[in-house]
Design an enzyme around this catalytic site. Structure first.
Site, mmCIF file in Angstrom:
data_model
loop_
_atom_site.group_PDB
_atom_site.id
_atom_site.type_symbol
_atom_site.label_atom_id
_atom_site.label_comp_id
_atom_site.label_asym_id
_atom_site.label_seq_id
_atom_site.Cartn_x
_atom_site.Cartn_y
_atom_site.Cartn_z
ATOM 1 C CD GLU A 93 -1.903 1.100 3.177
ATOM 2 O OE1 GLU A 93 -3.079 0.807 3.407
ATOM 3 O OE2 GLU A 93 -1.040 1.248 4.077
ATOM 4 C CG ASP A 291 -8.770 -0.868 5.122
ATOM 5 O OD1 ASP A 291 -7.736 -0.426 5.666
ATOM 6 O OD2 ASP A 291 -8.814 -1.989 4.579
#
Length: 477
Positions: A93, A291
């Site tokens: 990420e 998230d």
């Protein structure tokens, strides 16, 4: 020179000026128009102030104090990684986000260093995860967990495609286009040989939580990137372009289904029908947690780039803005149940940044409190600066108009004379130019539009051209 023309400006301003309507500003998203909104400027900052803010941000995260600011760490002579300073590891990420930041800010050296590290240490060439990147590594490049996280691979592919179009391709792993195409191919065909799982569920046409057993049948709403999928439907492997178009359309509908009808909040994890999903290994992911912050950006960027669905502007952004405004702009928490009960009182810069990106699906006046909150938020620092910091950078790029589609068919268009970008060349534009030339303001809403004679300088010559146009002495600009 400004003083010399001041008297002429004062005389000219008393002339009755009839507004001259021009064609309305181009409609459609950034891909079609090439016009990227700088909402910081729209809400009162100057171009120079914004650029200084962006430069400071980059310098702190890429060159700053090792223990308190920096996220970019060099290793050897030509590799670097983004450090998760809170968990003491390197994640796909962060690496892929870092590459996206670099291509958007024209930092090729840093981009290549991150890409080489990711390609050498995270990329897997065999086994059930062949063609994908391990989501978690040590600082020395050793793999901690080989399972791929879908959003990392998505951002790797998109950043590489932009790099190919902004800088051109090199050889080997620096043939950005070829590397991106290989990743995109794996997303849809990794399991064609019967080993492993694809990153896009073939039946649902949705990105999976992880391409692994037990994680292939549900999703993470923040992994849905319809803005990217639309580009892959044009730039990806030819055999898959129709599929990517379906995935983009499916994601837009999914985001509507997974959003709470009142609060606008999304869960961390969800079933393909949009319902919240809990998992056995970690609790609370049916709620709005870390998230889920990114859904705000994903939906509003998709609207800004493509405008294929009005939902982000008419429904989603207004709900998100109303919810967090009611929670207190400077004090809202960072985790909630979907119905809006607060689960944490921490006020996180990463969520502040994502909320500011809602401006891309909103008018500047409505979004201004959220944009101001981001502007006034310090660059994240300290031990837990990683996730907040990565989202802060992405948010700043988007709100400043610097998150661009490299390779789009159009460059940003400029209507000479329409200095305030309202679609009309009139006395308001004349007054803005006057104020600038007299030194009362230091910038203009659209400096390029103020350069009426195209010589690269905004000065009294441009005032003379605009005056002649408004008086009908000349017919075109």
């Amino acid at each position: 020179m400004k003083k010399f023309f001041a008297c002429l400006l004062v005389l000219a301003i008393i002339v009755t000026i009839v507004p001259i309507n021009i064609a309305s500003a181009e409609t459609g998203g950034y891909y079609a128009t090439g016009n990227y909104r700088n909402v910081f400027v729209e809400t009162g900052r100057t171009e120079a102030q914004v650029q200084d803010k962006m430069n400071t941000m980059f310098d702190k995260f890429f060159k700053g104090d090792t223990n308190n600011q920096r996220l970019f760490y060099e290793t050897g002579t030509d590799e670097a990684y983004i450090r998760d300073t809170g968990n003491g590891d390197v994640r796909s990420e962060g690496m892929s986000y870092g590459m996206m930041v670099c291509v958007q800010m024209d930092k090729k050296k840093e981009f290549d260093m991150l890409w080489k590290w990711a390609r050498n240490h995270m990329y897997q060439t065999s086994g059930q995860f062949k063609g994908f990147f391990a989501w978690q590594c040590n600082y020395d490049g050793g793999i901690i967990d080989s399972t791929p996280a879908s959003d990392g691979d998505e951002y790797f592919a998109m950043a590489l495609l932009f790099a190919a179009r902004r800088w051109g391709n090199g050889t080997g792993i620096y043939n950005y286009e070829a590397e991106a195409q290989t990743i995109l191919d794996a997303m849809l065909h990794q399991s064609d040989d019967g080993v492993g799982y694809n990153m896009i569920n073939k039946n649902a046409n949705q990105v999976v939580f992880c391409p692994s057993a037990g994680n292939y049948d549900f999703t993470d709403p923040s992994y849905h990137l319809p803005a990217f999928y639309e580009l892959w439907a044009m730039w990806g492997p030819e055999r898959d372009r129709a599929t990517w178009s379906k995935v983009a359309a499916t994601s837009r509908e999914f985001l509507k289904k997974s959003t709470h009808p009142t609060t606008g909040l999304n869960p961390d994890y969800a079933n393909f029908d949009g319902s919240a999903k809990e998992v056995s290994w970690s609790s609370g992911h049916g709620d709005f947690r870390f998230d889920a912050w990114r859904v705000i950006q994903n939906s509003c960027v998709d609207y800004a780039w493509w405008q294929k669905d009005s939902w982000p502007a008419t429904t989603f952004a207004p709900k998100i803005q109303a919810f967090f405004k009611n929670q207190g702009l400077s004090t809202y928490g960072n985790q909630y149940t979907l119905s809006g009960s607060k689960l944490s009182s921490d006020h996180s810069p990463g969520l502040v940044a994502m909320n500011a990106v809602s401006a891309l699906a909103s008018d500047a006046t409505t979004a201004k409190p959220f944009v101001d909150e981001l502007w006034n938020t310090a660059v994240p620092s300290g031990q837990y600066r990683y996730y907040d910091g990565m989202l802060y950078m992405l948010g700043m790029l988007n709100v400043s108009g610097n998150f661009k589609i490299w390779g789009a068919p159009t460059e940003p268009s400029v209507t000479r004379g329409d200095i305030n970008d309202d679609g009309t060349i009139d006395s308001v534009d004349f007054a803005l130019l006057k104020s600038y030339l007299l030194g009362r303001t230091t910038t203009l809403p659209n400096m390029k539009a103020a350069d009426l004679n195209g010589d690269g300088v905004v000065d009294a010559m441009d005032w003379a051209v605009l005056r002649q146009y408004l008086l009908g002495i000349i017919k075109t600009l």
